[in-house]
Structure formats: structure tokens, C-alpha cells
Design a protein around this motif. Sequence first.
Motif, PDB file in Angstrom:
ATOM      1  N   UNK A 151       5.968   1.618  -4.738  1.00  0.00           N
ATOM      2  CA  UNK A 151       6.218   0.983  -3.581  1.00  0.00           C
ATOM      3  C   UNK A 151       4.841   0.437  -3.185  1.00  0.00           C
ATOM      4  N   UNK A 152       3.850   1.169  -3.088  1.00  0.00           N
ATOM      5  CA  UNK A 152       2.474   0.692  -2.429  1.00  0.00           C
ATOM      6  C   UNK A 152       1.861  -0.675  -3.408  1.00  0.00           C
ATOM      7  N   UNK A 153       2.188  -0.573  -4.804  1.00  0.00           N
ATOM      8  CA  UNK A 153       2.009  -1.413  -5.446  1.00  0.00           C
ATOM      9  C   UNK A 153       2.535  -2.913  -5.176  1.00  0.00           C
ATOM     10  N   UNK A 154       3.962  -2.732  -4.916  1.00  0.00           N
ATOM     11  CA  UNK A 154       4.840  -3.749  -4.672  1.00  0.00           C
ATOM     12  C   UNK A 154       4.465  -4.510  -3.226  1.00  0.00           C
ATOM     13  N   UNK A 155       4.170  -3.713  -2.398  1.00  0.00           N
ATOM     14  CA  UNK A 155       3.657  -4.155  -1.143  1.00  0.00           C
ATOM     15  C   UNK A 155       2.347  -4.771  -1.173  1.00  0.00           C
ATOM     16  N   UNK A 183      -7.065  -0.832   6.473  1.00  0.00           N
ATOM     17  CA  UNK A 183      -6.427  -0.533   7.677  1.00  0.00           C
ATOM     18  C   UNK A 183      -4.988  -0.352   7.441  1.00  0.00           C
ATOM     19  N   UNK A 184      -4.271  -1.326   6.635  1.00  0.00           N
ATOM     20  CA  UNK A 184      -2.853  -1.019   6.414  1.00  0.00           C
ATOM     21  C   UNK A 184      -2.136  -0.068   5.472  1.00  0.00           C
ATOM     22  N   UNK A 185      -3.273   0.365   4.603  1.00  0.00           N
ATOM     23  CA  UNK A 185      -2.718   1.175   3.415  1.00  0.00           C
ATOM     24  C   UNK A 185      -2.017   2.727   4.066  1.00  0.00           C
ATOM     25  N   UNK A 186      -2.452   3.235   5.323  1.00  0.00           N
ATOM     26  CA  UNK A 186      -1.578   4.292   5.599  1.00  0.00           C
ATOM     27  C   UNK A 186      -0.113   3.927   6.343  1.00  0.00           C
ATOM     28  N   UNK A 187       0.074   2.473   6.681  1.00  0.00           N
ATOM     29  CA  UNK A 187       1.530   2.241   7.105  1.00  0.00           C
ATOM     30  C   UNK A 187       2.265   1.881   5.892  1.00  0.00           C
ATOM     31  N   UNK A 188       1.469   1.099   5.136  1.00  0.00           N
ATOM     32  CA  UNK A 188       2.409   0.967   3.745  1.00  0.00           C
ATOM     33  C   UNK A 188       2.848   2.191   3.057  1.00  0.00           C
ATOM     34  N   UNK A 189       2.149   3.137   2.957  1.00  0.00           N
ATOM     35  CA  UNK A 189       2.608   4.369   2.547  1.00  0.00           C
ATOM     36  C   UNK A 189       3.703   5.287   3.269  1.00  0.00           C
ATOM     37  N   UNK A 190       3.310   5.241   4.550  1.00  0.00           N
ATOM     38  CA  UNK A 190       4.332   6.048   5.293  1.00  0.00           C
ATOM     39  C   UNK A 190       5.664   5.424   5.420  1.00  0.00           C
ATOM     40  N   UNK A 191       5.477   4.089   5.749  1.00  0.00           N
ATOM     41  CA  UNK A 191       6.944   3.545   5.710  1.00  0.00           C
ATOM     42  C   UNK A 191       7.486   3.378   4.543  1.00  0.00           C
ATOM     43  N   UNK A 192       6.974   3.288   3.331  1.00  0.00           N
ATOM     44  CA  UNK A 192       7.642   3.536   2.098  1.00  0.00           C
ATOM     45  C   UNK A 192       8.246   4.870   2.088  1.00  0.00           C
ATOM     46  N   UNK A 193       7.595   5.610   2.491  1.00  0.00           N
ATOM     47  CA  UNK A 193       8.325   7.207   2.571  1.00  0.00           C
ATOM     48  C   UNK A 193       9.642   7.132   3.394  1.00  0.00           C
ATOM     49  N   UNK A 264     -13.009  -9.664 -14.085  1.00  0.00           N
ATOM     50  CA  UNK A 264     -12.097 -10.811 -14.783  1.00  0.00           C
ATOM     51  C   UNK A 264     -11.990 -11.936 -13.876  1.00  0.00           C
ATOM     52  N   UNK A 265     -12.412 -11.873 -12.516  1.00  0.00           N
ATOM     53  CA  UNK A 265     -12.460 -12.914 -11.545  1.00  0.00           C
ATOM     54  C   UNK A 265     -10.881 -12.990 -10.805  1.00  0.00           C
ATOM     55  N   UNK A 266     -10.291 -11.995 -10.889  1.00  0.00           N
ATOM     56  CA  UNK A 266      -8.976 -12.114 -10.379  1.00  0.00           C
ATOM     57  C   UNK A 266      -8.713 -11.551  -8.914  1.00  0.00           C
ATOM     58  N   UNK A 267      -7.713 -11.756  -8.103  1.00  0.00           N
ATOM     59  CA  UNK A 267      -7.697 -11.595  -6.652  1.00  0.00           C
ATOM     60  C   UNK A 267      -7.740 -10.095  -6.377  1.00  0.00           C
ATOM     61  N   UNK A 268      -8.082  -9.931  -4.967  1.00  0.00           N
ATOM     62  CA  UNK A 268      -8.188  -8.801  -4.576  1.00  0.00           C
ATOM     63  C   UNK A 268      -6.745  -7.537  -4.660  1.00  0.00           C
ATOM     64  N   UNK A 269      -5.908  -8.526  -4.431  1.00  0.00           N
ATOM     65  CA  UNK A 269      -4.560  -7.725  -4.358  1.00  0.00           C
ATOM     66  C   UNK A 269      -4.082  -7.282  -5.591  1.00  0.00           C
ATOM     67  N   UNK A 270      -4.442  -7.977  -6.568  1.00  0.00           N
ATOM     68  CA  UNK A 270      -4.002  -7.678  -8.097  1.00  0.00           C
ATOM     69  C   UNK A 270      -4.920  -6.495  -8.455  1.00  0.00           C
ATOM     70  N   UNK A 271      -6.177  -6.526  -8.005  1.00  0.00           N
ATOM     71  CA  UNK A 271      -7.098  -5.483  -8.487  1.00  0.00           C
ATOM     72  C   UNK A 271      -6.950  -4.221  -8.062  1.00  0.00           C
ATOM     73  N   UNK A 272      -6.481  -4.281  -6.724  1.00  0.00           N
ATOM     74  CA  UNK A 272      -6.215  -3.045  -6.153  1.00  0.00           C
ATOM     75  C   UNK A 272      -4.901  -2.249  -6.735  1.00  0.00           C
ATOM     76  N   UNK A 273      -4.034  -3.256  -6.704  1.00  0.00           N
ATOM     77  CA  UNK A 273      -2.735  -2.765  -7.509  1.00  0.00           C
ATOM     78  C   UNK A 273      -2.924  -2.199  -8.718  1.00  0.00           C
ATOM     79  N   UNK A 274      -3.914  -2.736  -9.482  1.00  0.00           N
ATOM     80  CA  UNK A 274      -4.161  -2.112 -10.582  1.00  0.00           C
ATOM     81  C   UNK A 274      -4.798  -0.771 -10.719  1.00  0.00           C
ATOM     82  N   UNK A 275      -5.522  -0.516  -9.673  1.00  0.00           N
ATOM     83  CA  UNK A 275      -6.277   0.693  -9.164  1.00  0.00           C
ATOM     84  C   UNK A 275      -5.151   1.643  -8.791  1.00  0.00           C
ATOM     85  N   UNK A 276      -4.190   1.341  -8.149  1.00  0.00           N
ATOM     86  CA  UNK A 276      -3.106   1.984  -7.871  1.00  0.00           C
ATOM     87  C   UNK A 276      -2.354   2.540  -9.041  1.00  0.00           C
ATOM     88  N   UNK A 277      -2.084   1.640  -9.812  1.00  0.00           N
ATOM     89  CA  UNK A 277      -1.352   1.877 -11.171  1.00  0.00           C
ATOM     90  C   UNK A 277      -1.881   3.049 -11.876  1.00  0.00           C
TER      91      UNK A 277
END
Length: 464
Positions: A151-155, A183-193, A264-277
Amino acid sequence: MNNQQMMELTTVEKSEFEQLVSECTRSGSIDSNLYIEYDVKRGLRDSNGNGVLTGLTEISDVCGCHSVNGRKIPVDGELYFQGYNVEDIIKGSSRDRFRFEEVTYLLLFGSLPDDKQFESFLRILTDLQELSGAFIRDVIMKATSANLMNSLMKSILSLYSYDENPDDISVPNVLRQSLQLIAKMPLLAVYAYQAYRHYKLDGTLMIKNPKKGYSTAENILYMLRDDGQFSELEAKVLDICLVLHAEHGGGNNSTFTTHVVTSSGTDTYSAISASIASLKGPKHGGANLKVQKMFADIEANCKDWEDREEVCAYLNKILDKEAFDKAGLIYGMGHAVYTNSDPREVILKRFAKRLSEEKGMQREFALYELVEKEAGELIMHKRKLFKPVCANVDFYSGFVYSMLGIPEELFTPIFAIARISGWCAHRLEELVNAGKIIRPAYKYVGHHRPYCTMQDRNEGKQPR
């Protein structure tokens, strides 16, 4: 293919699929002796377990031994953030409620903030700590997942679509994106739960906006609990947990993933999503949940938790693959770098003890302490090891989360809430230094073959 889809296959289709599985397994198998022959550093670690040097960083230092006359001598573990010992940061900070935010500033900007800098930083984070109703409805509430890391990766990937300049990887833009995600990560996690609890567990749907003036730890507890109430010690202990998980060197799997994908030069959202994966993997971020399940098993199978002999006998059964999950592992014990002690575990244990006293769970804490004391020696003896085996930070973190009433589904997402500060610092470090794309080598150990026609294949003439 899930179990439901497997059930829908005909007998012939099941047989065909099983054949594909067999072919896939055969094709992917590599002779393990070849790794030795070609001196391949599997897991990017040498035969002594030392990590292969792949980069440089100033963000944090993980110390488990000292070098004396060319020999590595195990020492009590130490962890440094931007040169500061984490133990000193926790003891010395005057910001009893905002240690995690102070550490986040330190990781991103390389120095500890003064009052003016810190107040400005908190204002920025507070302003960014919001999600629109449309995003909550259209992203978080749709297609809820039992594993909240997905859910975090999707968001986070969806936030790309809400960014007017998502692909700009200049430092100012990536810093802006990083602060927003932190700043938004706690909201994304708690709301997903909360969405999972409502749609999958038939619970009440409760979405609260974060409270202005609250720390990250306070807001997690506030948004998670129906009454929004928590004790000062509860918030303090969760804040300490976030600090201890915020960063741990560039070589851990998820942070190295941040560097690799960023290069690789990719965007922030892709990079952080990969780290979460990466963090989602049970070999990395899910260990504290394994510890919790193991202790539930120990508690169920040991009549007297204070009986050292009974507990040790059961731990030996676990090591002999006769008990718990039959994997032969005492979870929460051992670390790739630390030998004598994990400084994060040492710190967290102190606070776990205090929290257990507030919660009336001293008996459970005593069992953890007993297992910690005995397990290292048992592992060394059973595995014939010559260096100490210490408890790691996962040993007590799940116990702490349970005492805080945090559901198991949020254990690893809370790790992500903390570690995103370190990920973002490493992403910025990679971009500032404008390194090459990270591309390690893999040696081809197959053999070249001439193309085989369909007729030859049908006649069984295709070489293996």
C-alpha cells in the motif's frame, strides 16, 4: 498465480503449469561450485562476511570492530549519524519530543540545528504533513492490501501523478520531494492500516488529520488510536524507535537499493518505492515480526518462563529445527556487522524495560532478557562459531510495538517511516556527487548454442 487461480485451472492446465515450473527451476539452477571457482562475492560479501566496498558516504558509520595490527577485534557496537554517536544524540538532545525530527535534519543537512533552524524545519514539515481527501479516497481506499508495504509503494508511486515536476532530479527539487515524503509517510502508513482494518477486518473506518504541534511519534499514536490518547513515555519510546531505525549505513539492502536506483537517474517516487520494496523482504525489514511470533511460540511451549533449563532446552529445539518454524534460527540474534553488541538494541532495551513496567509486562520482559542472555552462547556452541553473537535491534522492537498497541501490520511500515529519512539523505548524496550508474558485473557461466529449429525441437534434438 494465487491459490484461487490455481483452483480454477483444469487438470491438464495444472499439469502443464507444473511442467513450466520444473523447466524454470532447471533453467535457473547454477552449480554452486562455480561461485567459488570465479571468486564471486555472493551478497556482495567476501568469504569472511565482510562487505565489498561499493561506495563512500558521510551520512552514517556502523562500527562493530576495531583494526589492531591488521586484525579485526570485536568491540561494543557504535552507530554514528553524520559523525555523532547515536547514544550521545539520544542522551544529549534537549528536544525530548522531537528527537526523530532533529535526527532527520542532521541526516539531510549534515549538522545539528540550532533553535531557529529547527523551528523553521518543523514548520516546513508540518505544512507538508497533509493529504487531500481525493488522494485518500482514490488511492489509499482503493484496492487495499493485507501487506501495508505494498500500500505504501502504491501511494508513493501515485504521488508522482500529483507532482507538477516529478522527473526533475536537481537537488532543490529532490529535497522538496524528500521533505514531502518524510512528512506524509506516517499518514500514508496509518491511513493504509485504517483502510485495511475497515475493508478486510470489518472494523470502523477512522481517518484523523495529524495534530499540529505533535511530533511524528505522537501523531502516529494519535491517528492510530480511537481516543487519540497516549502517555508521555509511550510517545518517547516510539520517538526513540524512529531515531534508531532512521539510518544504518549505505550498505544495508534498502539503502543500497536507493543508491542503485538513484544512480540510473530515475525520479524520487520510483527510487523510494524501490527502497520500500527491499525493506518489505523478510530478510530485511520483517525480522521483528518473526521475533514476536517466535516468542509467542516460546511462551506457549515453556511452562515456567523463569526456568533457565526449560527455556534453553526449547531454544535448542528451535536451533535443531524441531520447534517453531523449523528453520533453525533464533530470530533477533546476530548481525552482519555488530558482534559484541548492537548499540540500537542496547538503547532500545532500556526503554523497553521502562515501558514494560508502565504496562505491567515485567514477566514478558524478563523472558526476553533470559533468551537474549542464553541464545548467543547456544548459537555459538551449536554452530561452532568463534565470535560473539549479539541480539540486534529487532529483538526488542516488536515487543515495544506490541506494548504500544501497534498492530503487527504496521511493524515494517513504521520501520519505513523512520528509514525514509536515511534513504532521502543517501539519494541526495548520490545526486550531489553525480556518480556513474551502478552496474556490477555478472559472469556468464552458460554455454553458447546454435539456434534450434522447431522441427529439431519437436524431434528432441535441442541441446541442453
